[in-house]
Design a protein around this motif. Structure first.
Motif, PDB file in Angstrom:
ATOM      1  N   SER A 462       0.819  -1.213   0.000  1.00  0.00           N
ATOM      2  CA  SER A 462       0.000   0.000   0.000  1.00  0.00           C
ATOM      3  C   SER A 462       0.850   1.259   0.000  1.00  0.00           C
ATOM      4  O   SER A 462       0.309   2.362  -0.029  1.00  0.00           O
ATOM      5  CB  SER A 462      -0.933  -0.009   1.222  1.00  0.00           C
ATOM      6  OG  SER A 462      -0.162  -0.096   2.419  1.00  0.00           O
ATOM      7  N   PHE A 463       2.172   1.088   0.035  1.00  0.00           N
ATOM      8  CA  PHE A 463       3.048   2.240   0.028  1.00  0.00           C
ATOM      9  C   PHE A 463       4.348   1.871  -0.666  1.00  0.00           C
ATOM     10  O   PHE A 463       4.663   0.692  -0.854  1.00  0.00           O
ATOM     11  CB  PHE A 463       3.342   2.708   1.467  1.00  0.00           C
ATOM     12  CG  PHE A 463       4.118   1.702   2.270  1.00  0.00           C
ATOM     13  CD1 PHE A 463       5.510   1.757   2.338  1.00  0.00           C
ATOM     14  CD2 PHE A 463       3.467   0.682   2.942  1.00  0.00           C
ATOM     15  CE1 PHE A 463       6.233   0.826   3.060  1.00  0.00           C
ATOM     16  CE2 PHE A 463       4.185  -0.257   3.674  1.00  0.00           C
ATOM     17  CZ  PHE A 463       5.567  -0.183   3.735  1.00  0.00           C
ATOM     18  N   THR A 464       5.113   2.861  -1.064  1.00  0.00           N
ATOM     19  CA  THR A 464       6.438   2.655  -1.641  1.00  0.00           C
ATOM     20  C   THR A 464       7.421   3.576  -0.933  1.00  0.00           C
ATOM     21  O   THR A 464       7.054   4.666  -0.476  1.00  0.00           O
ATOM     22  CB  THR A 464       6.455   2.981  -3.145  1.00  0.00           C
ATOM     23  OG1 THR A 464       6.009   4.316  -3.342  1.00  0.00           O
ATOM     24  CG2 THR A 464       5.567   2.017  -3.927  1.00  0.00           C
ATOM     25  N   TYR A 465       8.678   3.114  -0.866  1.00  0.00           N
ATOM     26  CA  TYR A 465       9.718   3.919  -0.206  1.00  0.00           C
ATOM     27  C   TYR A 465      10.229   4.987  -1.172  1.00  0.00           C
ATOM     28  O   TYR A 465      10.086   4.881  -2.405  1.00  0.00           O
ATOM     29  CB  TYR A 465      10.863   3.027   0.231  1.00  0.00           C
ATOM     30  CG  TYR A 465      10.504   2.081   1.345  1.00  0.00           C
ATOM     31  CD1 TYR A 465      10.393   2.529   2.667  1.00  0.00           C
ATOM     32  CD2 TYR A 465      10.290   0.726   1.088  1.00  0.00           C
ATOM     33  CE1 TYR A 465      10.066   1.648   3.689  1.00  0.00           C
ATOM     34  CE2 TYR A 465       9.966  -0.157   2.104  1.00  0.00           C
ATOM     35  CZ  TYR A 465       9.853   0.324   3.404  1.00  0.00           C
ATOM     36  OH  TYR A 465       9.522  -0.556   4.416  1.00  0.00           O
ATOM     37  N   ALA A 466      10.843   5.978  -0.616  1.00  0.00           N
ATOM     38  CA  ALA A 466      11.458   7.014  -1.431  1.00  0.00           C
ATOM     39  C   ALA A 466      12.645   6.429  -2.214  1.00  0.00           C
ATOM     40  O   ALA A 466      13.349   5.564  -1.704  1.00  0.00           O
ATOM     41  CB  ALA A 466      11.928   8.181  -0.549  1.00  0.00           C
ATOM     42  N   GLU A 467      12.860   6.905  -3.416  1.00  0.00           N
ATOM     43  CA  GLU A 467      13.936   6.377  -4.266  1.00  0.00           C
ATOM     44  C   GLU A 467      15.263   7.063  -3.910  1.00  0.00           C
ATOM     45  O   GLU A 467      15.303   8.222  -3.548  1.00  0.00           O
ATOM     46  CB  GLU A 467      13.626   6.636  -5.724  1.00  0.00           C
ATOM     47  CG  GLU A 467      12.458   5.824  -6.260  1.00  0.00           C
ATOM     48  CD  GLU A 467      12.239   6.013  -7.729  1.00  0.00           C
ATOM     49  OE1 GLU A 467      12.946   6.894  -8.321  1.00  0.00           O
ATOM     50  OE2 GLU A 467      11.411   5.317  -8.333  1.00  0.00           O
ATOM     51  N   GLU A 468      16.329   6.271  -4.030  1.00  0.00           N
ATOM     52  CA  GLU A 468      17.676   6.799  -3.869  1.00  0.00           C
ATOM     53  C   GLU A 468      18.617   5.953  -4.729  1.00  0.00           C
ATOM     54  O   GLU A 468      18.557   4.723  -4.698  1.00  0.00           O
ATOM     55  CB  GLU A 468      18.126   6.752  -2.413  1.00  0.00           C
ATOM     56  CG  GLU A 468      19.518   7.375  -2.192  1.00  0.00           C
ATOM     57  CD  GLU A 468      19.878   7.455  -0.742  1.00  0.00           C
ATOM     58  OE1 GLU A 468      21.073   7.694  -0.453  1.00  0.00           O
ATOM     59  OE2 GLU A 468      18.993   7.289   0.115  1.00  0.00           O
ATOM     60  N   GLY A 469      19.454   6.588  -5.497  1.00  0.00           N
ATOM     61  CA  GLY A 469      20.296   5.881  -6.445  1.00  0.00           C
ATOM     62  C   GLY A 469      21.615   5.428  -5.860  1.00  0.00           C
ATOM     63  O   GLY A 469      22.045   5.870  -4.788  1.00  0.00           O
ATOM     64  N   VAL A 470      22.261   4.503  -6.550  1.00  0.00           N
ATOM     65  CA  VAL A 470      23.605   4.041  -6.242  1.00  0.00           C
ATOM     66  C   VAL A 470      24.417   4.126  -7.528  1.00  0.00           C
ATOM     67  O   VAL A 470      23.869   4.124  -8.623  1.00  0.00           O
ATOM     68  CB  VAL A 470      23.626   2.607  -5.684  1.00  0.00           C
ATOM     69  CG1 VAL A 470      22.892   2.509  -4.364  1.00  0.00           C
ATOM     70  CG2 VAL A 470      22.992   1.636  -6.690  1.00  0.00           C
ATOM     71  N   MET A 471      25.736   4.197  -7.399  1.00  0.00           N
ATOM     72  CA  MET A 471      26.604   4.263  -8.577  1.00  0.00           C
ATOM     73  C   MET A 471      26.694   2.901  -9.240  1.00  0.00           C
ATOM     74  O   MET A 471      26.884   1.882  -8.580  1.00  0.00           O
ATOM     75  CB  MET A 471      27.991   4.785  -8.174  1.00  0.00           C
ATOM     76  CG  MET A 471      27.989   6.188  -7.638  1.00  0.00           C
ATOM     77  SD  MET A 471      29.650   6.743  -7.161  1.00  0.00           S
ATOM     78  CE  MET A 471      30.470   6.702  -8.766  1.00  0.00           C
ATOM     79  N   VAL A 472      26.556   2.865 -10.545  1.00  0.00           N
ATOM     80  CA  VAL A 472      26.641   1.629 -11.319  1.00  0.00           C
ATOM     81  C   VAL A 472      27.665   1.829 -12.432  1.00  0.00           C
ATOM     82  O   VAL A 472      27.607   2.817 -13.159  1.00  0.00           O
ATOM     83  CB  VAL A 472      25.277   1.246 -11.930  1.00  0.00           C
ATOM     84  CG1 VAL A 472      25.423   0.006 -12.799  1.00  0.00           C
ATOM     85  CG2 VAL A 472      24.250   1.020 -10.824  1.00  0.00           C
ATOM     86  N   GLY A 473      28.603   0.891 -12.577  1.00  0.00           N
ATOM     87  CA  GLY A 473      29.574   0.953 -13.669  1.00  0.00           C
ATOM     88  C   GLY A 473      30.703   1.931 -13.377  1.00  0.00           C
ATOM     89  O   GLY A 473      30.807   2.534 -12.327  1.00  0.00           O
TER      90      GLY A 473
END
Length: 473
Positions: A462-473
Motif C-alpha cells: 500500500s506504500f512505496t519507499y522514497a527512491e535513492e540511487g547508487v553508482m553503477v559501472g
C-alpha cells in the motif's frame, strides 16, 4: 424411474477416481504447485534408482547404489551424463527402465497424469492447471487439454518416424530385432534431449552417416524448441491461427541463429584440428551436429576431450543457453538469453522499453529472465567449488587445479541437462557424483520452479519507499 436406480448424473463415481480425488484434495491443501512439481521429479528419480539398482537391471554385477541413483537422476532430468557404459553395464531390462525414465522425465510425470485424466473426461485441478500452464504455455489459455493431447501425439509421432528411419539404417549393421531396439532407444533419447547412447563411443561411429545424423538432429531440435511452438505452427499451417506469437518468433529466430552461428564457429575453431583429415561433407556434418547437441542433447560425433579451448568455451555458452521453454531440454532457455540481449541493445540505444515484433515486453518478464540467469550462474559457481573441494585429498590439492576446465564443463552440462563430458564423469568420486546429481535436479526443475514462483501474483504494498540511487559501472 425405479427406486434404487441412479440416473447418469447421479451415478456413483468409480472408486479409483474417488480415491484420486481425495488424494488431490489432500495434496492441494498441503503442497504448493512448486513443491508438487519438485516432488514428482524426486519421486521418479528415487523409484528409477531403485529399479536400476536391482539385479535384473545389470548385465553382470549389480550397480552400486550411487551409480544407479546417478543414472536415474540423469535419465529423469534428461541429461545423459553416465558414470557407466550404458550399453555394456545395463541389461535389456535396465535399458528399458532407462527409456521409460527419460521419456517420463522429458514430458513430466504430472503431464502424463494430466493427459490421462483429461482423455478420460476428468478435469484438471487448479494446481495441475497452474503447473501445466507454466511448463508448456507462454500465456494462460482455456484450451489446455487440447494442447496437452497435442504434446503427446506429436511426441510419439516424432519418435515413431525417427525410430523407423534409424531402424532402416541400424538394420544394415545389426540383426533386425537388435536394430529395432537401438532405434527406439536413440529416437526417444534424441527427442527428449536425453543424450543417452547404447554405443560405447556415443555416435562417433556414425560421424559421416547422413541418415543417422540428420534424423538425430531433427529429433533434437524438434524436442528442444518447445511444444507450444509446434502447436502454434500446426494451428497456423491449417489456418486455425492468424499469427504466430512473439514467443514463437523469438524461439525460431534464436534457435536458427544459435545453430548456424554455432556450426560456423565450430568449423572455424576445429577445421585444422579435430576435423582435419576428414572429408569436407563430414566436417560440415560434424560441425552442424556439435552445434545442435549442446542445446541440450549430449550426443557427440567427435571426442569432446580433444577439443580446443575456444571450442570448449563456445560449447559451454551453447549449453548454458540451452533449449526453449516448454521443451524437453534445459538451460536458461533461448528466450531468457534473447531478452537479456534485447535489454542490453535497448539500453545502448537509450530506450527504456524492450520492443520486438511491434510489441513491448513486460518489465516483469525482463526481471524474471535476469533472475533466472543470475540464479543459474550462482548455482553453477557453487557446484564447481564443491567439485574442486571434493577433489582434495586430506587437505592437499591434487588434480583439481588441472581439471578446472573439465569441472566447469561438467557442471554446466549437468545444469543445462546436456550430458556432454570431457571424459570426466566416470572418474568422479561419491561426493562429486552427489553434487552433480543435485546440479542435474536443480537444472531440470530449478529454472521452471523459479520462473513459476516469480510468475505468481505477489501482494501489492500500500506504500512505496522514497527512491535513492547508487553508482553503477
Amino acid at each position: 424411474m425405479s427406486k434404487g436406480i441412479l440416473s447418469p448424473r447421479q451415478k456413483t463415481p468409480d472408486p479409483f477416481f474417488r480415491r484420486w480425488g481425495h488424494l488431490k484434495l489432500w495434496l492441494s491443501r498441503r503442497l504448493s504447485p512448486e513443491r508438487l512439481f519438485i516432488l514428482s521429479f524426486a519421486g521418479v528419480i528415487l523409484a528409477g534408482g531403485l529399479l536400476l539398482w536391482l539385479p535384473f537391471s545389470a548385465a553382470g554385477t549389480r550397480l552400486p547404489w550411487i551409480d544407479a541413483l546417478f543414472q536415474s537422476a540423469s535419465a529423469v532430468c534428461v541429461t545423459g551424463l553416465a558414470t557407466i557404459d550404458v550399453g555394456q553395464r545395463l541389461s535389456p531390462g535396465g535399458q528399458i527402465v532407462l527409456i521409460c525414465l527419460f521419456q517420463v522425465g522429458g514430458l513430466g510425470i504430472l503431464t502424463f497424469s494430466a493427459v490421462f485424466f483429461a482423455m478420460l473426461g476428468h478435469g484438471l485441478a487448479s494446481k495441475e492447471r497452474d503447473i501445466m500452464q507454466s511448463v508448456f504455455l507462454h500465456s494462460p489459455r482455456r484450451d489446455l487439454a487440447p494442447v496437452l493431447k497435442f504434446v503427446f501425439l506429436s511426441t510419439f509421432l516424432y519418435e515413431g518416424v525417427g525410430t523407423l528411419l534409424l531402424w532402416a539404417r541400424f538394420a544394415l549393421d545389426f540383426p533386425w530385432s537388435e536394430a529395432l531396439f537401438k532405434a527406439v532407444f536413440h529416437a526417444v533419447s534424441a527427442f527428449n534431449n536425453a543424450g543417452f547412447s547404447l554405443f560405447s563411443d556415443n555416435m562417433m561411429s556414425y560421424q559421416g552417416d547422413w541418415i543417422v545424423n540428420l534424423t538425430m538432429m531433427v529429433l533434437i531440435v524438434s524436442g528442444g524448441i518447445g511444444f507450444i511452438v509446434h502447436y502454434e505452427l500446426h494451428m497456423r499451417f491449417f489456418g486455425k491461427q492468424r499469427r504466430l506469437s512473439v514467443h514463437t518468433k523469438v524461439v525460431l529466430v534464436a534457435t536458427g541463429v544459435l545453430i548456424i552461428g554455432g556450426a560456423a564457429l565450430f568449423f572455424v575453431f576445429e577445421n585444422y584440428r579435430i576435423l582435419q583429415g576428414l572429408p569436407w561433407p563430414n566436417r560440415i556434418l560434424a560441425s552442424l551436429f556439435q552445434a545442435i547437441t549442446p542445446r541440450t542433447a549430449g550426443f557427440n560425433t567427435v571426442d569432446i576431450g580433444l577439443l580446443a579451448n575456444e571450442t570448449i568455451l563456445l560449447m559451454i555458452a551453447l549449453m548454458f543457453i540451452g533449449a526453449s521453454p516448454g521443451s524437453t531440454g534445459g538451460g536458461v532457455k533461448t528466450t531468457s538469453a534473447s531478452l537479456l540481449f534485447l535489454i542490453m541493445w535497448s539500453r545502448l540505444g537509450g530506450r527504456e522499453d524492450v520492443n520486438i515484433c511491434s510489441r513491448t515486453i513486460p518489465r516483469e518478464l525482463l526481471q524474471r529472465a535476469i533472475s533466472i540467469i543470475l540464479a543459474a550462474t550462482l548455482s553453477i559457481c557453487f557446484i564447481i567449488a564443491v567439485l574442486m573441494l571434493s577433489a582434495d585429498d586430506g587437505g592437499r590439492v591434487t588434480e583439481s587445479r588441472h581439471l578446472f576446465v573439465e569441472y566447469i564443463f561438467e557442471t554446466v552440462s549437468a545444469f543445462a541437462t546436456v550430458g556432454l563430458s570431457m571424459n570426466t564423469t566416470p572418474s568422479l568420486n561419491t561426493p562429486q557424483k552427489t553434487a552433480i546429481i543435485l546440479m542435474m535436479f536443480a537444472g531440470r526443475v530449478g529454472p521452471l520452479t523459479l520462473a513459476f514462483s516469480l510468475a505468481r501474483m505477489t501482494t501489492k504494498k500500500s506504500f512505496t519507499y522514497a527512491e535513492e540511487g547508487v553508482m553503477v559501472g
